[in-house]
Design an enzyme around this catalytic site. Structure first.
Site, PDB file in Angstrom:
ATOM      1  N   SER A 141      89.824 -11.949  21.970  1.00 20.54           N
ATOM      2  CA  SER A 141      88.937 -10.959  22.571  1.00 20.54           C
ATOM      3  C   SER A 141      89.576 -10.366  23.825  1.00 20.54           C
ATOM      4  O   SER A 141      90.669  -9.815  23.758  1.00 20.54           O
ATOM      5  CB  SER A 141      87.576 -11.600  22.854  1.00 20.54           C
ATOM      6  OG  SER A 141      86.595 -10.621  23.105  1.00 20.54           O
ATOM      7  N   ASP A 172      82.810  -7.288  12.773  1.00 19.86           N
ATOM      8  CA  ASP A 172      82.725  -7.660  14.188  1.00 19.86           C
ATOM      9  C   ASP A 172      81.919  -6.584  14.907  1.00 19.86           C
ATOM     10  O   ASP A 172      82.397  -5.468  15.109  1.00 19.86           O
ATOM     11  CB  ASP A 172      84.131  -7.774  14.780  1.00 19.86           C
ATOM     12  CG  ASP A 172      84.142  -8.299  16.212  1.00 19.86           C
ATOM     13  OD1 ASP A 172      83.112  -8.173  16.907  1.00 19.86           O
ATOM     14  OD2 ASP A 172      85.185  -8.819  16.636  1.00 19.86           O
ATOM     15  N   HIS A 188      82.886 -12.013  15.409  1.00 16.73           N
ATOM     16  CA  HIS A 188      83.716 -11.972  16.611  1.00 16.73           C
ATOM     17  C   HIS A 188      84.171 -13.385  16.958  1.00 16.73           C
ATOM     18  O   HIS A 188      83.359 -14.241  17.324  1.00 16.73           O
ATOM     19  CB  HIS A 188      82.920 -11.367  17.781  1.00 16.73           C
ATOM     20  CG  HIS A 188      83.767 -11.098  18.986  1.00 16.73           C
ATOM     21  ND1 HIS A 188      84.631 -10.023  19.064  1.00 16.73           N
ATOM     22  CD2 HIS A 188      83.899 -11.776  20.159  1.00 16.73           C
ATOM     23  CE1 HIS A 188      85.251 -10.049  20.223  1.00 16.73           C
ATOM     24  NE2 HIS A 188      84.827 -11.105  20.908  1.00 16.73           N
TER      25      HIS A 188
END
Length: 327
Positions: free
Chosen positions: A138, A266, A295
């Site tokens: 991320s 996601d 995610h």
């Protein structure tokens, strides 16, 4: 044309992006016993590095996502898997994320690669590894990609490659996506954590005048960026921050084998976070998109023994593309 077709096929419930995202962080039970090393930065702050060592000649540097840490489930599961394959690991806890507040007013942001560079140089100077691999998730993935791209002409020959997962490489559109109704619960959780930290900083640094009423009313990342990120880190505006911090413009500069894995379901990612064109035009930047995974999830089923697709994918890229021998 290094664009991969994914083989990730989870069972029914895990085909929900929300379910997959939540399941790993809430229901998986991963633990790791780290050896912590605190290092002093050039600006008189500290960074906590959490090592998990198995006497390897290769070290994997892991960087977590927004408001994460070395205890984030995806970090722990990756650490444990790579240890079983004979690789040492170290998690870089971003400033203020190690369980103890850092010493300065500034903490971290999506593009603060000077901290990544400092940590990498520390590892190169103080440890005798033959190979170093960077893995980011991320926000940590954005840092990883940006760092590898912007340092392409100067990067150490010991840095052999990178792997990134669930990365909002275009921050402006990623924030817009995360602020949609479908992500309300995630957004509220992030904002709550970040607001608490900003209030703590305001209490410690009286010269930092934050409008507490505006902070309490903040409902978007842009609101917090106006109150904290922009003035503290010297950006002209949130838009200036988005442009300068995003990794996407750096993908074409990458010169070592580097993989990005993003899932189509996601809900944090916009269409601009799927860089097919950049991968098609590169010899070193690889992009893989999955239909499912959420995610930083990529969980297959309720059976833990089958929930290692992501770890196995990371392992395979290290073997085949970075060409590091594993157990």
């Amino acid at each position: 044309m290094p664009v991969f077709t994914s083989d990730f096929t989870p069972t029914f419930l895990f085909k929900s992006g929300h379910f997959n995202t939540i399941y790993r962080s809430v229901f998986t039970k991963e633990h790791c016993n780290y050896q912590r090393k605190r290092i002093t930065t050039w600006d008189k702050d500290f960074i906590d590095l959490d090592f998990s060592l198995v006497s390897s000649k290769t070290l994997v540097l892991l960087i977590h996502g927004l408001e994460g840490s070395s205890q984030s489930k995806y970090i722990v599961s990756t650490t444990k898997h790579l240890n079983t394959k004979g690789l040492d690991t170290v998690c870089f806890n971003l400033r203020g994320c190690s369980g103890q507040d850092n010493l300065l007013l500034g903490t971290y942001h999506s593009g603060k690669t000077e901290d990544v560079d400092f940590v990498v140089k520390h590892l190169l100077d103080h440890y005798d590894y033959e190979n170093i691999i960077l893995i980011g998730f991320s926000l940590g993935g954005n840092l990883t990609l940006k760092y590898i791209g912007e340092q392409s002409e100067n990067i150490s020959s010991k840095i052999k490659g990178g792997i990134t997962v669930s990365v909002p490489i275009d921050i402006a559109s990623g924030e817009f996506e995360l602020e949609k109704l479908k992500n309300k619960l995630y957004l509220e959780r992030f904002l709550k954590s970040m607001k608490i930290k900003i209030l703590e900083k305001a209490a410690k640094f009286p010269e930092f005048h934050v409008d507490k009423d505006l902070l309490a009313k903040a409902t978007r990342f842009k609101h917090l960026e106006n109150l904290y990120t922009v003035p503290v880190f010297g950006f002209k505006s949130p838009e200036d921050y988005w442009e300068k911090a995003s990794a996407k413009p750096y993908l074409s500069k990458i010169k070592i084998p580097t993989l990005l894995i993003n899932s189509k379901d996601d809900t944090f990612l916009s269409d601009k976070c799927f860089p097919f064109e950049e991968a098609n035009n590169s010899k070193n930047f690889f992009f893989e998109t999955t239909n499912y995974g959420g995610h930083c999830g990529f969980i297959s089923s309720f059976y833990n023994a089958k929930n290692n697709w992501l770890e196995l994918r990371i392992e395979r890229f290290i073997k085949q593309n970075i060409q590091i021998n594993l157990l």
